[in-house]
Design an enzyme around this catalytic site. Structure first.
Site, PDB file in Angstrom:
ATOM      1  N   LYS A 181       0.665  -1.499  -0.506  1.00  0.00           N
ATOM      2  CA  LYS A 181      -0.012  -0.141  -0.226  1.00  0.00           C
ATOM      3  C   LYS A 181       1.112   0.747   0.185  1.00  0.00           C
ATOM      4  O   LYS A 181       1.534   1.661   0.788  1.00  0.00           O
ATOM      5  CB  LYS A 181      -0.752  -0.600   1.160  1.00  0.00           C
ATOM      6  CG  LYS A 181      -2.775   0.374   1.273  1.00  0.00           C
ATOM      7  CD  LYS A 181      -2.212   2.163   0.505  1.00  0.00           C
ATOM      8  CE  LYS A 181      -2.047   2.966   2.261  1.00  0.00           C
ATOM      9  NZ  LYS A 181      -1.685   4.498   1.126  1.00  0.00           N
ATOM     10  N   GLU A 256       8.181   1.376  11.550  1.00  0.00           N
ATOM     11  CA  GLU A 256       9.845   1.363  11.666  1.00  0.00           C
ATOM     12  C   GLU A 256       8.983   3.223  11.747  1.00  0.00           C
ATOM     13  O   GLU A 256       8.176   3.437  11.030  1.00  0.00           O
ATOM     14  CB  GLU A 256      10.459   1.362  10.816  1.00  0.00           C
ATOM     15  CG  GLU A 256      10.691   0.367  10.279  1.00  0.00           C
ATOM     16  CD  GLU A 256      11.874  -0.161   9.490  1.00  0.00           C
ATOM     17  OE1 GLU A 256      11.923   0.147   8.612  1.00  0.00           O
ATOM     18  OE2 GLU A 256      12.723  -1.586   9.696  1.00  0.00           O
ATOM     19  N   CYS A 289      13.832  10.370   7.775  1.00  0.00           N
ATOM     20  CA  CYS A 289      13.188   9.918   9.259  1.00  0.00           C
ATOM     21  C   CYS A 289      14.192  10.184  10.661  1.00  0.00           C
ATOM     22  O   CYS A 289      14.805  10.167  11.014  1.00  0.00           O
ATOM     23  CB  CYS A 289      12.648   8.066   9.201  1.00  0.00           C
ATOM     24  SG  CYS A 289      13.910   7.299   8.380  1.00  0.00           S
ATOM     25  N   GLU A 386       8.818  15.050  16.579  1.00  0.00           N
ATOM     26  CA  GLU A 386       8.910  15.265  14.995  1.00  0.00           C
ATOM     27  C   GLU A 386       8.441  16.722  13.990  1.00  0.00           C
ATOM     28  O   GLU A 386       7.024  16.470  14.454  1.00  0.00           O
ATOM     29  CB  GLU A 386       8.789  13.765  15.049  1.00  0.00           C
ATOM     30  CG  GLU A 386       9.516  13.823  13.673  1.00  0.00           C
ATOM     31  CD  GLU A 386       9.274  12.014  12.601  1.00  0.00           C
ATOM     32  OE1 GLU A 386       7.986  12.044  12.856  1.00  0.00           O
ATOM     33  OE2 GLU A 386      10.203  11.581  12.315  1.00  0.00           O
TER      34      GLU A 386
HETATM   35  P1  NAD Z   1       1.547   8.097   7.881  1.00  0.00           P
HETATM   36  O1  NAD Z   1       1.890   7.599   9.524  1.00  0.00           O
HETATM   37  O2  NAD Z   1       0.638   9.421   7.824  1.00  0.00           O
HETATM   38  O3  NAD Z   1       1.243   7.540   6.579  1.00  0.00           O
HETATM   39  C1  NAD Z   1       2.436   6.511   6.288  1.00  0.00           C
HETATM   40  C2  NAD Z   1       1.680   5.138   5.689  1.00  0.00           C
HETATM   41  O4  NAD Z   1       0.849   4.805   6.361  1.00  0.00           O
HETATM   42  C3  NAD Z   1       1.014   5.616   4.432  1.00  0.00           C
HETATM   43  O5  NAD Z   1       0.990   5.256   3.558  1.00  0.00           O
HETATM   44  C4  NAD Z   1      -0.301   5.473   4.551  1.00  0.00           C
HETATM   45  O6  NAD Z   1      -1.031   6.301   4.102  1.00  0.00           O
HETATM   46  C5  NAD Z   1      -0.907   4.938   5.708  1.00  0.00           C
HETATM   47  N1  NAD Z   1      -2.148   4.555   6.543  1.00  0.00           N
HETATM   48  C6  NAD Z   1      -2.556   6.349   7.182  1.00  0.00           C
HETATM   49  N2  NAD Z   1      -3.402   6.040   8.043  1.00  0.00           N
HETATM   50  C7  NAD Z   1      -3.457   4.597   8.182  1.00  0.00           C
HETATM   51  C8  NAD Z   1      -4.168   3.572   8.537  1.00  0.00           C
HETATM   52  N3  NAD Z   1      -5.724   4.018   9.213  1.00  0.00           N
HETATM   53  N4  NAD Z   1      -3.590   2.637   8.055  1.00  0.00           N
HETATM   54  C9  NAD Z   1      -3.273   1.441   7.333  1.00  0.00           C
HETATM   55  N5  NAD Z   1      -1.849   2.222   6.925  1.00  0.00           N
HETATM   56  C10 NAD Z   1      -1.921   4.170   7.366  1.00  0.00           C
HETATM   57  O7  NAD Z   1       3.521   8.809   7.967  1.00  0.00           O
HETATM   58  P2  NAD Z   1       3.762   9.402   7.053  1.00  0.00           P
HETATM   59  O8  NAD Z   1       2.872  10.569   7.274  1.00  0.00           O
HETATM   60  O9  NAD Z   1       2.882   9.143   5.290  1.00  0.00           O
HETATM   61  O10 NAD Z   1       5.722   9.451   7.114  1.00  0.00           O
HETATM   62  C11 NAD Z   1       5.919  10.974   7.897  1.00  0.00           C
HETATM   63  C12 NAD Z   1       6.494   9.472   8.708  1.00  0.00           C
HETATM   64  O11 NAD Z   1       7.055   7.935   8.989  1.00  0.00           O
HETATM   65  C13 NAD Z   1       7.404  10.585   9.905  1.00  0.00           C
HETATM   66  O12 NAD Z   1       6.862  10.023  10.913  1.00  0.00           O
HETATM   67  C14 NAD Z   1       8.591   9.302   9.956  1.00  0.00           C
HETATM   68  O13 NAD Z   1       9.479  10.040  10.912  1.00  0.00           O
HETATM   69  C15 NAD Z   1       8.458   8.224   9.048  1.00  0.00           C
HETATM   70  N6  NAD Z   1       9.389   7.264   8.777  1.00  0.00           N
HETATM   71  C16 NAD Z   1      10.125   6.254   9.429  1.00  0.00           C
HETATM   72  C17 NAD Z   1      10.704   6.069   8.572  1.00  0.00           C
HETATM   73  C18 NAD Z   1      11.672   5.006   9.309  1.00  0.00           C
HETATM   74  O14 NAD Z   1      12.092   4.072   8.830  1.00  0.00           O
HETATM   75  N7  NAD Z   1      11.712   5.315  10.665  1.00  0.00           N
HETATM   76  C19 NAD Z   1      11.470   6.155   7.726  1.00  0.00           C
HETATM   77  C20 NAD Z   1      10.637   7.212   6.854  1.00  0.00           C
HETATM   78  C21 NAD Z   1      10.129   7.500   7.383  1.00  0.00           C
END
Ligand code: NAD
Length: 486
Positions: A181, A256, A289, A386
């Site tokens: 997804k 993650e 991240c 963050e």
């Molecule tokens: P997000 O949590 O809003 O979304 C991430 C993914 O989850 C998207 O594909 C989104 O469509 C999906 N999603 C959202 N709600 C959902 C639900 N209820 N059920 C299932 N899937 C759902 O995060 P974002 O804003 O897209 O990304 C930024 C975040 O990601 C930051 O906190 C960043 O630090 C983190 N990040 C972490 C890493 C790591 O490896 N630790 C790497 C990159 C980004």
């Protein structure tokens, strides 16, 4: 491959799902824009329960034959898949840059080649999984890594192709089938990835892509009763929602998540290297991240080091991410820009003082100036939460105990960076900071064999090397009584 296609940066990309080896469109669409200039890129199929059900069913159907191939049988498919990614580095890089505003040069030289490595590396590692035995007095324990089944893989927009292949690689190599997804703010390279997997001959249903909004398509997938693993990268808040779904079906979850990582500079460090590395935290507009966003500097070098960082940061050119001189591109979306600007406004109201930056950059709607806040006390929101933008904080310390306490004073524990020439001191501080990864005198070097993940609110579990296979398999012990066979 027919269906609905658009041209992005001259590259044809499908806007449909990829389910069971064919393109599937939904009536509902979501619009996708480029953060570079706000241009409309595509209307993408917005999946829901029906598409999630179809994809999981296709993955389930494909699972027995894919699992039965074994690591050796899967290797040629996955090698070809990796070769396909390498052959299309420029296309993938150009589309990723248009879609999420990340730096084109970084995508061409590092990010997309890394996506190919993610597939290749784990396919080869899988060959070494079985065959491990533990000899006991009465029995021999044969340790086997059985594929788990259907894995749902959910990724964010800041590096969709790289983060998705980091999950697809080990999941497929271990013999699972997958449903991806992609993020709704940058879905296009995962669609291209499906084309490449198909051209590499992956059997229908082994890799599926369901496009859509997280709360709809993602929600349907993580609540699906026939899913065996969920691997999620994204925010801590979303992980809590997915965690509840995973708990209700006891589906193993790897998460993650975000970070607020410390960047510690000791007086005995190579200060020039440290200053350059501090400035590098602004790359990709800080939407990384692992970025070390809380700069902590030993008091006795604070003033000269600040001037060195100021010099290094002045080279962080804000601009179009397709331009090779640009270091800081746009933020992904208006909603995210407002979030970042909100953090900055509240930090100012809380008494933090921007030493530079602090406003929209004079380049375009979604561009924010590289910003450094001083007068930051540990309890301030800007030191705790963050931001995921080009915003750093500056704090100083007088002793190692003080900096360890400062570093650990957040709910996060993803990473840390430390510069010191004193090995004993560096290793002591590194071992006392709570984080999944600590870089000493370097930054962002990630060996695929090494464990990766976060402590505290930054994650659940570890992936990378053998840890990926621990997650994507059901580990079985076949315990055989010695001398019991005819
Ligand atoms: P997000 O949590 O809003 O979304 C991430 C993914 O989850 C998207 O594909 C989104 O469509 C999906 N999603 C959202 N709600 C959902 C639900 N209820 N059920 C299932 N899937 C759902 O995060 P974002 O804003 O897209 O990304 C930024 C975040 O990601 C930051 O906190 C960043 O630090 C983190 N990040 C972490 C890493 C790591 O490896 N630790 C790497 C990159 C980004």
């Amino acid at each position: 491959m027919s269906g609905n296609r658009v041209k992005v940066a001259g590259v044809e990309v499908s806007t449909d799902h990829w389910i069971g080896g064919r393109r599937v469109a939904s009536k509902k669409k979501f619009s996708n824009f480029s953060p570079i200039d706000g241009s409309h890129l595509a209307d993408v199929s917005a999946g829901g329960k029906a598409e999630a059900d179809a994809a999981v069913e296709a993955a389930r159907k494909a699972f027995p034959a894919w699992a039965a191939l074994g690591p050796k049988g899967r290797l040629p498919y996955l090698k070809k898949f990796a070769e396909g990614i390498k052959a299309r580095v420029n296309d993938l890089a150009a589309v990723e840059t248009m879609d999420n505003g990340s730096l084109l040069m970084g995508n061409v030289h590092r990010v997309v080649p890394r996506a190919a490595q993610n597939i290749e590396f784990f396919a080869e590692w899988a060959l070494t999984l079985d065959g491990h035995t533990i000899d006991s007095p009465e029995v021999v324990n044969h340790v086997k890594y059985d594929p788990a089944g259907v894995a749902v893989l959910i990724t964010p927009w800041n590096a969709p192709l790289m983060l998705t292949t980091w999950k697809v690689g080990p999941a497929l190599a271990a013999g699972n089938t997958v449903v991806v997804k992609p993020p709704e703010w940058a879905p296009l390279t995962c669609s291209l990835m499906a084309d490449i997997a198909h051209e590499a001959g992956l059997p229908p249903g082994v890799l599926n892509v369901v496009q859509g909004i997280g709360e709809v398509a993602g929600d349907a997938l993580v609540n699906h009763p026939d899913v065996d693993r969920i691997s999620f990268t994204g925010s801590t808040d979303t992980a809590k929602i997915i965690g509840r779904a995973a708990a209700s079906s006891i589906t193993p979850l790897s998460a993650e998540l975000g970070g607020k990582s410390p960047f510690i500079v000791c007086a005995d460090a190579d200060l020039e290297a440290a200053a350059q590395t501090v400035a590098a935290q602004y790359m990709n507009a800080g939407q990384v991240c692992l970025a070390g966003t809380r700069i902590m500097v030993e008091k006795k070098i604070e003033e000269p080091f600040l001037e060195m960082v100021r010099g290094a940061a002045s080279h962080m050119v804000v601009g179009d991410p397709r331009d090779k001189d640009t270091r800081v591109g746009p933020l992904i979306h208006k909603e995210h820009f407002d979030r970042v600007a909100g953090f900055v406004d509240r930090a100012k109201a809380d008494g933090a003082v921007p030493l530079w930056g602090g406003s929209r950059a004079n380049f375009g709607e979604l561009y924010f100036e590289p910003t450094l806040f001083a007068h930051v006390t540990p309890e301030l929101e800007i030191a705790q939460r963050e931001v995921f933008g080009p915003v750093l904080t500056w704090q100083s310390f007088s002793s190692d105990d003080e900096v360890v306490e400062l570093a650990n004073n957040t709910r996060y524990g993803l990473a840390g960076t430390l510069f010191s020439r004193n090995e004993k001191r560096a290793m002591d501080i590194a071992s006392r900071v709570t984080a999944g990864t600590i870089w000493v005198n370097c930054f962002f070097i990630r060996d695929l064999a090494a464990p990766f993940g976060g402590a505290k609110d930054s994650g659940l579990g570890r992936e990378g090397g053998t840890w990926s296979f621990d997650f994507y398999t059901d580990i079985k012990n076949i315990s055989v009584r010695k001398g019991s066979f005819a």
